[in-house]
Write an enzyme that holds these catalytic residues in place. Structure first.
Site, mmCIF file in Angstrom:
data_model
loop_
_atom_site.group_PDB
_atom_site.id
_atom_site.type_symbol
_atom_site.label_atom_id
_atom_site.label_comp_id
_atom_site.label_asym_id
_atom_site.label_seq_id
_atom_site.Cartn_x
_atom_site.Cartn_y
_atom_site.Cartn_z
ATOM 1 N N GLY A 120 0.911 -1.305 0.042
ATOM 2 C CA GLY A 120 0.154 -0.113 0.112
ATOM 3 C C GLY A 120 1.061 1.474 -0.024
ATOM 4 N N GLY B 194 2.163 2.366 5.484
ATOM 5 C CA GLY B 194 3.372 1.701 5.777
ATOM 6 C C GLY B 194 4.073 2.163 6.798
ATOM 7 N N GLU C 37 5.465 -3.211 0.922
ATOM 8 C CA GLU C 37 5.696 -3.247 -0.262
ATOM 9 C C GLU C 37 4.895 -1.799 -0.509
ATOM 10 O OE1 GLU C 37 7.253 -4.767 -2.535
ATOM 11 O OE2 GLU C 37 7.740 -6.524 -1.300
ATOM 12 N N CYS D 20 2.412 0.531 -8.857
ATOM 13 C CA CYS D 20 3.435 0.803 -8.090
ATOM 14 C C CYS D 20 4.692 1.185 -8.841
ATOM 15 C CB CYS D 20 3.632 -0.016 -6.873
ATOM 16 S SG CYS D 20 3.891 -1.551 -7.334
ATOM 17 N N GLU E 69 4.617 10.405 -5.801
ATOM 18 C CA GLU E 69 4.046 9.300 -6.538
ATOM 19 C C GLU E 69 2.224 9.878 -6.925
ATOM 20 O OE1 GLU E 69 2.483 5.810 -4.379
ATOM 21 O OE2 GLU E 69 3.203 4.777 -5.927
HETATM 22 P P1 NAD Z 1 -3.435 2.508 1.120
HETATM 23 O O1 NAD Z 1 -2.153 2.334 1.926
HETATM 24 O O2 NAD Z 1 -4.291 3.526 1.201
HETATM 25 O O3 NAD Z 1 -4.091 1.233 1.729
HETATM 26 C C1 NAD Z 1 -3.521 -0.233 1.332
HETATM 27 C C2 NAD Z 1 -4.390 -1.270 2.340
HETATM 28 O O4 NAD Z 1 -4.077 -0.790 3.706
HETATM 29 C C3 NAD Z 1 -5.938 -1.073 2.320
HETATM 30 O O5 NAD Z 1 -6.283 -2.447 2.510
HETATM 31 C C4 NAD Z 1 -6.426 -0.401 3.577
HETATM 32 O O6 NAD Z 1 -7.490 -0.595 3.840
HETATM 33 C C5 NAD Z 1 -5.208 -0.627 4.335
HETATM 34 N N1 NAD Z 1 -5.103 0.195 5.682
HETATM 35 C C6 NAD Z 1 -5.353 1.634 5.556
HETATM 36 N N2 NAD Z 1 -5.053 1.964 6.730
HETATM 37 C C7 NAD Z 1 -4.593 1.202 7.405
HETATM 38 C C8 NAD Z 1 -4.295 0.890 8.995
HETATM 39 N N3 NAD Z 1 -4.191 2.098 9.688
HETATM 40 N N4 NAD Z 1 -3.952 -0.313 9.442
HETATM 41 C C9 NAD Z 1 -3.862 -1.513 8.355
HETATM 42 N N5 NAD Z 1 -4.590 -1.507 7.381
HETATM 43 C C10 NAD Z 1 -4.709 -0.111 6.708
HETATM 44 O O7 NAD Z 1 -2.951 2.184 -0.354
HETATM 45 P P2 NAD Z 1 -3.808 2.146 -1.599
HETATM 46 O O8 NAD Z 1 -4.401 3.699 -1.750
HETATM 47 O O9 NAD Z 1 -4.933 0.885 -1.739
HETATM 48 O O10 NAD Z 1 -2.835 1.611 -2.778
HETATM 49 C C11 NAD Z 1 -2.150 2.629 -3.400
HETATM 50 C C12 NAD Z 1 -0.787 2.557 -3.056
HETATM 51 O O11 NAD Z 1 -0.222 1.160 -2.861
HETATM 52 C C13 NAD Z 1 0.107 3.486 -3.745
HETATM 53 O O12 NAD Z 1 1.179 3.950 -2.898
HETATM 54 C C14 NAD Z 1 1.164 2.216 -4.283
HETATM 55 O O13 NAD Z 1 2.371 2.612 -4.810
HETATM 56 C C15 NAD Z 1 1.193 1.108 -3.381
HETATM 57 N N6 NAD Z 1 1.290 -0.082 -4.052
HETATM 58 C C16 NAD Z 1 2.744 -0.456 -3.746
HETATM 59 C C17 NAD Z 1 3.005 -1.791 -4.152
HETATM 60 C C18 NAD Z 1 4.317 -2.555 -4.293
HETATM 61 O O14 NAD Z 1 4.425 -3.617 -4.654
HETATM 62 N N7 NAD Z 1 5.224 -1.793 -3.712
HETATM 63 C C19 NAD Z 1 2.228 -2.723 -5.222
HETATM 64 C C20 NAD Z 1 0.744 -1.775 -5.511
HETATM 65 C C21 NAD Z 1 0.415 -0.713 -4.747
#
Ligand code: NAD
Length: 487
Positions: free
Chosen positions: A231, A236, A253, A287, A388
């Site tokens: 995410g 993270g 990730e 990503c 990003e």
């Molecule tokens: P996000 O960080 O908003 O959410 C990711 C996940 O985390 C979701 O399931 C969300 O519900 C959960 N989440 C949110 N708050 C949380 C908390 N406090 N505790 C635990 N879980 C929580 O990301 P997004 O908007 O869903 O996705 C986009 C991001 O993901 C971009 O920054 C992208 O670069 C990244 N991404 C990275 C990779 C990689 O492999 N490096 C791959 C795909 C996406």
């Protein structure tokens, strides 16, 4: 309006409603209409899923099943994913706006591949015997970690879920999968498929709901031994802070701002085509998107002109149409975020060479469609080159020579991936070694394989996914055993 698809949580081997029967709607980004109603897990549901996973792990049925028995179930999951390919692809397309040709031919097959790869890997997980000083028999065991929280984002909902679920269960762990709110359907369906394939109850639980509630509950629980998270960097970082309380095992990730480098000695027609694919594939919601394109000074004008023309011809369309190559952005929020960055780019002096605005596919302006966007005359220090965007917005930056581009490419908080385009083999490897990134593609971009380790450096996170490396880096831990051999 057609009837809403209904989806329940998968807990302890059963599908069920959330504890308070609350639901949320999934919106199709191409039509802006709700098409599915999903159970919204509560903290209590998260707790129930954790206890189920704990019970299944501590009970040992799956964990101590033979490698052959585990492999059979994993292989069967892969087969079922293919059997349900059309259904999964349609759910994914309606949830995310990805073109159906991609969900059918990329997301679903790669998801099945992950289970097949780890079906083969199960029998190859082993410790070592290590010679030590003294009269000892000394060896290591590779053990599952325990109960794992698997938290995934919305851009490749099924594929990224499988990237975590397959190695997690192959190694004998039990898990709770938490998809992103706006793309929960295929993850919930995966939970059902795993049960159909014969995975014992409680080994994989799937809970859809708010990250701040159920995701956080997984991170905060002392009964969860590790969290594999994909995410945003921001979330993270929060997980690292809250995970510190229980010294939680983490794999992160996170985001990226990947440099894609084109040297003048590359095959330019291919480089132009692939530079467009590197950023516009999956509407830039990738990503590893090649969002910073570095082009050598002497070809910069010609290259950017041709690339901008190409971007203008790439027209978004209905993602359910087999011919469509570019769908809508995933949500209104994402559309607004992308439009906001276009405004910032223009204000900071970059030249808008293509796109930059919402697009009407001819359905009365409905849907979160955005034109493929190219900014030229970008400085690497500009916001659009550093943050990003996670959308179809490309920043094209000029460079003079090898050392100049290495310095600029590495001048980023992220370190996820990079691309290099040149016909000079020595130069290609030299630059690949100098770039701070988890993956480098030479004369190709955005290729993945279940066997290929994948992960980021710097603020793109740590830990490797896929391949045998995922097994040794996150999904198993090592135990050292000393045996005294003195009579
Ligand atoms: P996000 O960080 O908003 O959410 C990711 C996940 O985390 C979701 O399931 C969300 O519900 C959960 N989440 C949110 N708050 C949380 C908390 N406090 N505790 C635990 N879980 C929580 O990301 P997004 O908007 O869903 O996705 C986009 C991001 O993901 C971009 O920054 C992208 O670069 C990244 N991404 C990275 C990779 C990689 O492999 N490096 C791959 C795909 C996406």
């Amino acid at each position: 309006m057609s009837e809403l698809i209904k989806k329940q949580l998968v807990i302890d081997g059963k599908t069920e409603n959330s504890s308070n029967n609350e639901t949320f709607l999934s919106i199709n980004p191409a039509t802006e209409e709700a098409f599915a109603e999903i159970q919204q897990a509560t903290k209590e549901d998260a707790q129930k899923a954790i206890l189920s996973a704990r019970k299944s792990f501590d009970g040992g049925k799956w964990r101590s099943a033979s490698p052959g028995a585990k492999a059979k179930v994993l292989w069967r999951i892969g087969e079922l994913i293919i059997k349900y390919r059309d259904e999964l692809a349609e759910l994914e397309t309606k949830d995310t706006g990805k073109p159906i040709s991609e969900t059918k031919n990329i997301d679903v097959p790669l998801s099945a591949d992950l289970f097949r790869f780890y079906a083969g890997a199960v029998s190859k997980i082993h410790g070592e015997t290590i010679p030590v000083n003294g009269n000892f028999f000394h060896y290591t065991l590779r053990e599952p970690v325990g109960v794992l929280g698997l938290i995934v984002p919305w851009n490749f909902p099924l594929l990224l879920a499988c990237r975590k679920v397959a190695p997690a269960i192959a190694c004998g762990n039990s898990a709770i999968l938490k998809p992103a709110e706006i793309s929960s359907l295929t993850a919930l369906r995966l939970g059902e498929i795993c049960l159909e394939a014969g995975l014992p109850e409680g080994v994989l639980n799937v809970i859809s709901g708010k990250g701040s509630v159920v995701g956080q509950a997984l991170v905060d629980s002392a009964l969860v031994d590790g969290i594999a998270f994909t995410g945003s960097t921001n979330i993270g970082q929060n997980l690292m802070r809250s995970g510190a309380v229980n010294v939680k095992r983490l794999a992160l990730e996170l985001g990226g701002k990947s440099p894609n480098i084109v040297f003048a000695d590359s095959d330019l027609e291919t480089a132009i085509k692939m530079a467009a694919i590197a950023i516009f594939y999956n509407k830039g919601e990738v990503c590893t998107a090649g969002s910073r394109l570095f082009v050598e000074e002497k070809i910069y004008d010609e290259f950017t002109e041709k690339l901008s023309e190409r971007a203008k011809k790439l027209v978004p369309g209905d993602p359910m149409n087999e011919k469509t190559r570019l769908g809508p952005l995933v949500s209104k929020e994402q559309l607004e975020k992308v439009a906001g960055y276009v405004k910032i780019g223009t204000e900071q002096g970059a030249k808008l060479s293509a796109g930059g605005e919402k697009f009407d596919i001819g359905n009365g302006g409905k849907g979160y469609f955005f034109k493929p966007t190219v900014f030229t005359n970008v400085e690497n220090s500009m916001t659009i080159a550093q943050e990003e965007i996670f959308g179809p917005v490309l920043s094209v930056i000029k460079f003079s020579d090898v050392e100049d581009v290495i310095q600029k490419a590495n001048d980023s908080l992220f370190g996820l991936a990079a691309g290099i385009w040149t016909n000079n083999l020595k130069k290609a490897h030299y630059v690949a070694h100098k770039i701070n990134a988890g993956t480098v593609w030479i004369n190709t971009y955005n290729v993945y394989d279940a066997a290929s380790p994948y992960g980021g450096n710097k603020m793109s996170g740590f830990g490797k996914e896929s391949g045998m490396e995922a097994i040794y880096e996150f999904y198993t831990r090592s135990k050292t055993v000393w045996v005294d051999l003195n009579f």
